[in-house]
Design a protein around this motif. Structure first.
Motif, PDB file in Angstrom:
ATOM      1  N   ILE A  32       0.972  -0.977   0.178  1.00  0.00           N
ATOM      2  CA  ILE A  32      -0.060   0.109   0.046  1.00  0.00           C
ATOM      3  C   ILE A  32       0.928   1.209  -0.442  1.00  0.00           C
ATOM      4  O   ILE A  32       0.866   2.608  -0.291  1.00  0.00           O
ATOM      5  CB  ILE A  32      -0.616  -0.116   1.133  1.00  0.00           C
ATOM      6  N   TYR A  33       1.854   1.307   0.923  1.00  0.00           N
ATOM      7  CA  TYR A  33       3.165   2.154   1.159  1.00  0.00           C
ATOM      8  C   TYR A  33       3.375   2.816  -0.455  1.00  0.00           C
ATOM      9  O   TYR A  33       3.658   3.865  -1.166  1.00  0.00           O
ATOM     10  CB  TYR A  33       3.595   2.598   1.988  1.00  0.00           C
ATOM     11  N   GLN A  34       3.879   1.242  -1.279  1.00  0.00           N
ATOM     12  CA  GLN A  34       4.407   1.633  -2.656  1.00  0.00           C
ATOM     13  C   GLN A  34       3.697   2.168  -3.572  1.00  0.00           C
ATOM     14  O   GLN A  34       4.135   3.134  -4.367  1.00  0.00           O
ATOM     15  CB  GLN A  34       4.729   0.151  -3.008  1.00  0.00           C
ATOM     16  N   LEU A  35       2.752   1.847  -3.366  1.00  0.00           N
ATOM     17  CA  LEU A  35       1.387   2.922  -4.490  1.00  0.00           C
ATOM     18  C   LEU A  35       0.720   3.880  -4.102  1.00  0.00           C
ATOM     19  O   LEU A  35       0.800   4.619  -4.545  1.00  0.00           O
ATOM     20  CB  LEU A  35       0.200   1.678  -4.388  1.00  0.00           C
ATOM     21  N   THR A  36       0.847   4.198  -2.670  1.00  0.00           N
ATOM     22  CA  THR A  36       0.773   4.930  -2.308  1.00  0.00           C
ATOM     23  C   THR A  36       1.680   5.878  -2.421  1.00  0.00           C
ATOM     24  O   THR A  36       1.517   7.765  -2.943  1.00  0.00           O
ATOM     25  CB  THR A  36       0.829   5.474  -1.069  1.00  0.00           C
ATOM     26  N   ARG A  37       2.611   6.450  -2.706  1.00  0.00           N
ATOM     27  CA  ARG A  37       3.997   6.916  -3.200  1.00  0.00           C
ATOM     28  C   ARG A  37       3.650   7.362  -4.436  1.00  0.00           C
ATOM     29  O   ARG A  37       3.996   8.893  -4.791  1.00  0.00           O
ATOM     30  CB  ARG A  37       5.451   5.900  -2.791  1.00  0.00           C
ATOM     31  N   ALA A  38       3.948   6.025  -4.941  1.00  0.00           N
ATOM     32  CA  ALA A  38       2.960   6.113  -6.366  1.00  0.00           C
ATOM     33  C   ALA A  38       2.911   7.426  -6.856  1.00  0.00           C
ATOM     34  O   ALA A  38       3.609   7.873  -8.053  1.00  0.00           O
ATOM     35  CB  ALA A  38       3.535   4.633  -7.423  1.00  0.00           C
ATOM     36  N   ILE A  39       1.501   6.917  -6.495  1.00  0.00           N
ATOM     37  CA  ILE A  39       0.327   7.595  -6.783  1.00  0.00           C
ATOM     38  C   ILE A  39       1.094   9.438  -6.681  1.00  0.00           C
ATOM     39  O   ILE A  39       0.701  10.460  -6.950  1.00  0.00           O
ATOM     40  CB  ILE A  39      -0.984   7.558  -6.463  1.00  0.00           C
ATOM     41  N   LEU A  40       1.474   9.886  -5.187  1.00  0.00           N
ATOM     42  CA  LEU A  40       0.884  11.137  -4.935  1.00  0.00           C
ATOM     43  C   LEU A  40       2.248  12.432  -5.672  1.00  0.00           C
ATOM     44  O   LEU A  40       2.050  13.056  -5.782  1.00  0.00           O
ATOM     45  CB  LEU A  40       1.581  11.272  -3.242  1.00  0.00           C
ATOM     46  N   LYS A  41       3.509  11.064  -6.045  1.00  0.00           N
ATOM     47  CA  LYS A  41       4.305  12.245  -6.051  1.00  0.00           C
ATOM     48  C   LYS A  41       4.674  12.401  -7.721  1.00  0.00           C
ATOM     49  O   LYS A  41       5.504  12.656  -8.561  1.00  0.00           O
ATOM     50  CB  LYS A  41       5.971  10.985  -5.437  1.00  0.00           C
ATOM     51  N   ASN A  42       3.024  11.555  -8.034  1.00  0.00           N
ATOM     52  CA  ASN A  42       3.464  12.027  -9.514  1.00  0.00           C
ATOM     53  C   ASN A  42       2.665  12.604  -9.784  1.00  0.00           C
ATOM     54  O   ASN A  42       0.693  12.972  -9.497  1.00  0.00           O
ATOM     55  CB  ASN A  42       2.251  10.866 -10.845  1.00  0.00           C
ATOM     56  N   PRO A  43       3.077  14.569 -10.607  1.00  0.00           N
ATOM     57  CA  PRO A  43       1.837  15.544 -10.524  1.00  0.00           C
ATOM     58  C   PRO A  43       0.584  15.113 -10.963  1.00  0.00           C
ATOM     59  O   PRO A  43      -0.716  16.072 -10.909  1.00  0.00           O
ATOM     60  CB  PRO A  43       2.538  16.785 -10.709  1.00  0.00           C
ATOM     61  N   GLU A  44       0.839  13.903 -11.856  1.00  0.00           N
ATOM     62  CA  GLU A  44      -0.133  14.626 -13.109  1.00  0.00           C
ATOM     63  C   GLU A  44      -1.439  13.892 -12.672  1.00  0.00           C
ATOM     64  O   GLU A  44      -1.975  12.751 -13.533  1.00  0.00           O
ATOM     65  CB  GLU A  44      -0.299  13.092 -14.129  1.00  0.00           C
ATOM     66  N   ASP A  45      -1.336  12.987 -11.427  1.00  0.00           N
ATOM     67  CA  ASP A  45      -1.363  11.744 -11.037  1.00  0.00           C
ATOM     68  C   ASP A  45      -2.893  12.959 -10.048  1.00  0.00           C
ATOM     69  O   ASP A  45      -2.436  12.981  -8.731  1.00  0.00           O
ATOM     70  CB  ASP A  45      -1.148  10.602 -10.887  1.00  0.00           C
ATOM     71  N   LYS A  46      -4.020  12.566 -10.062  1.00  0.00           N
ATOM     72  CA  LYS A  46      -5.744  13.506  -9.583  1.00  0.00           C
ATOM     73  C   LYS A  46      -5.861  12.315  -8.512  1.00  0.00           C
ATOM     74  O   LYS A  46      -6.132  12.965  -7.855  1.00  0.00           O
ATOM     75  CB  LYS A  46      -6.412  13.802 -10.576  1.00  0.00           C
ATOM     76  N   THR A  47      -5.360  11.322  -8.513  1.00  0.00           N
ATOM     77  CA  THR A  47      -6.686   9.848  -7.685  1.00  0.00           C
ATOM     78  C   THR A  47      -6.066  10.249  -6.201  1.00  0.00           C
ATOM     79  O   THR A  47      -5.463  11.619  -6.014  1.00  0.00           O
ATOM     80  CB  THR A  47      -4.949   8.399  -8.066  1.00  0.00           C
ATOM     81  N   LYS A  48      -7.377  10.486  -5.227  1.00  0.00           N
ATOM     82  CA  LYS A  48      -7.166  10.880  -4.573  1.00  0.00           C
ATOM     83  C   LYS A  48      -7.341   9.440  -3.370  1.00  0.00           C
ATOM     84  O   LYS A  48      -7.875   8.180  -3.331  1.00  0.00           O
ATOM     85  CB  LYS A  48      -8.442  11.307  -3.526  1.00  0.00           C
ATOM     86  N   ILE A  49      -6.411   9.607  -2.549  1.00  0.00           N
ATOM     87  CA  ILE A  49      -6.264   8.354  -1.471  1.00  0.00           C
ATOM     88  C   ILE A  49      -6.613   8.273  -0.288  1.00  0.00           C
ATOM     89  O   ILE A  49      -6.839   9.087   0.565  1.00  0.00           O
ATOM     90  CB  ILE A  49      -4.658   8.262  -1.823  1.00  0.00           C
ATOM     91  N   SER A  50      -6.931   7.275   0.623  1.00  0.00           N
ATOM     92  CA  SER A  50      -7.789   7.439   1.914  1.00  0.00           C
ATOM     93  C   SER A  50      -7.279   5.714   2.403  1.00  0.00           C
ATOM     94  O   SER A  50      -7.434   4.927   1.649  1.00  0.00           O
ATOM     95  CB  SER A  50      -9.339   7.040   1.971  1.00  0.00           C
ATOM     96  N   LEU A  51      -6.427   5.704   3.287  1.00  0.00           N
ATOM     97  CA  LEU A  51      -5.799   4.866   4.312  1.00  0.00           C
ATOM     98  C   LEU A  51      -6.377   4.847   5.500  1.00  0.00           C
ATOM     99  O   LEU A  51      -6.645   5.771   6.388  1.00  0.00           O
ATOM    100  CB  LEU A  51      -4.318   5.000   3.712  1.00  0.00           C
TER     101      LEU A  51
END
Ligand code: FAD
Length: 308
Positions: free
Chosen positions: A179-198
């Motif tokens: 989960i951490y691996q994916l969270t980092r990948a999503i958030l550090k990509n400025p093109e990715d607008k996906t919102k995450i709740s953990l």
């Protein structure tokens, strides 16, 4: 699991006389893993000077450092073949370890998920929880700098930026690493607008892995990332920032807007937790099974949920 998708599934629970791999709560035969695909892409052009690992078969990496994080977790950093190498793995990919215990002849396979970004040059880092009598975690904990371990990528979940509008992650214990691996990948990509709740559950506050890292992500990306930690046993001196008890519907509702189109829910943790949140996996853990538990009550169906 990639192994399931490749179609080399062999029911090998408790198999004797063949290599057996335990992937969290699943067992796979040795030969099955020879067919596991390596996944890799260069993460960005700016890193073009870096060399993505080729990952042909199992690759032996040398332990560079080992740090005790809490009573049963170690942070292990392995050196990649040279300072310009990167793992190049795409989220969510674990690295399958292989070793043969002393005096034995049956190889042991266990997946561990890097918590370092895939474009970090020269090293790859894991958080490994030790289980009493655990073959894989025991071996990893016994390693000292200079020792080696064999690794091979194993993709667990294929993710494409903006594939989902929002994602809910429910994790327990060391199940947090994918989960951490994916969270980092999503958030550090400025093109990715996906919102995450953990929602992340543990026994005690000391067991919360990557706590500072998640707190920092929440500070850095307040509009895209919200988290809730819960523990069974709260420290006496707690500041109210951590909930108490097993994961409940109310906890999820606190940080999650509720069911709508374009969502995906990932559940990663011990089988009892996965079952309570999302229903048990099927076929001795080989299939996703139907959705049950809290997520079913919240209206989620098989297409919406992925269980690790
Ligand atoms: C995709 C994936 C990624 C993973 N990533 C990580 C990671 O980054 N870090 C990490 O520490 N682990 C991770 N794991 C778990 C890891 O692969 C092993 O399953 C774990 O280390 C236990 O293996 P073992 O050989 O030490 O224990 P085993 O020899 O298989 O078992 C020893 C004892 O521990 C018990 N046990 C084993 N696993 C659990 C469990 N999850 N909950 C409760 N009891 C258990 C067994 O029932 C047995 O009694 C991941 C698993 C999967 C499927």
């Amino acid at each position: 699991m990639a192994a399931l998708r490749t179609g080399f599934k062999v029911a090998s629970l408790g198999a004797v006389g063949a290599g057996v791999a335990y992937t969290g709560y699943q067992y796979y035969t040795t030969t099955q893993f020879f067919f596991v695909r390596a996944h890799a892409e260069l993460p960005s052009d700016s890193k073009a000077a870096l060399k993505k690992m080729e990952w042909k078969g199992f690759t032996e990496l040398k332990l560079q450092s080992s740090e005790q994080v809490n009573h049963n977790v170690k942070k292990l950093t392995f050196a990649l073949p040279d300072d310009d190498s990167i793992t190049g793995i795409t989220p969510i990919t674990s690295l399958l370890t292989q070793h043969t215990p002393d005096g034995g002849f049956i190889p042991v396979f266990r997946p561990y998920t890097p918590v370092s970004d895939n474009d970090i040059a020269g090293t790859v880092t894991f958080m490994i929880k030790k289980y009493p009598g655990g073959k894989g975690s025991g071996k990893m904990h016994s390693l000292v700098p200079g020792d080696t371990m064999k690794f091979k990528p194993l993709q667990e979940f294929e993710y494409k930026p903006n594939q989902f509008k929002s994602m809910l992650f429910v994790a327990g214990g060391s199940g947090i690493t994918p989960i951490y691996q994916l969270t980092r990948a999503i958030l550090k990509n400025p093109e990715d607008k996906t919102k995450i709740s953990l929602v992340y559950a543990n026994n005690t506050e000391e067991d919360i892995l990557l706590r500072q890292e998640f707190e920092e992500l929440e500070r850095q990306y307040p509009d895209r990332f919200q988290k809730l930690f819960t523990v069974s046993k709260l420290n006496q001196a707690n500041d109210g920032s951590i909930a108490q008890g097993y994961v409940t519907k109310q906890m999820i509702n606190k940080i999650w807007a509720g069911k709508e189109a374009g969502q995906k829910v990932l559940v990663s943790g011990p089988p009892a937790m996965v079952e309570a949140i999302a229903g048990a996996k099927g076929g001795f853990g080989w299939t996703q099974g139907s959705v049950g538990g809290i997520l079913k009550e919240l209206g989620y169906t098989k297409e919406d949920v992925h269980k690790f």
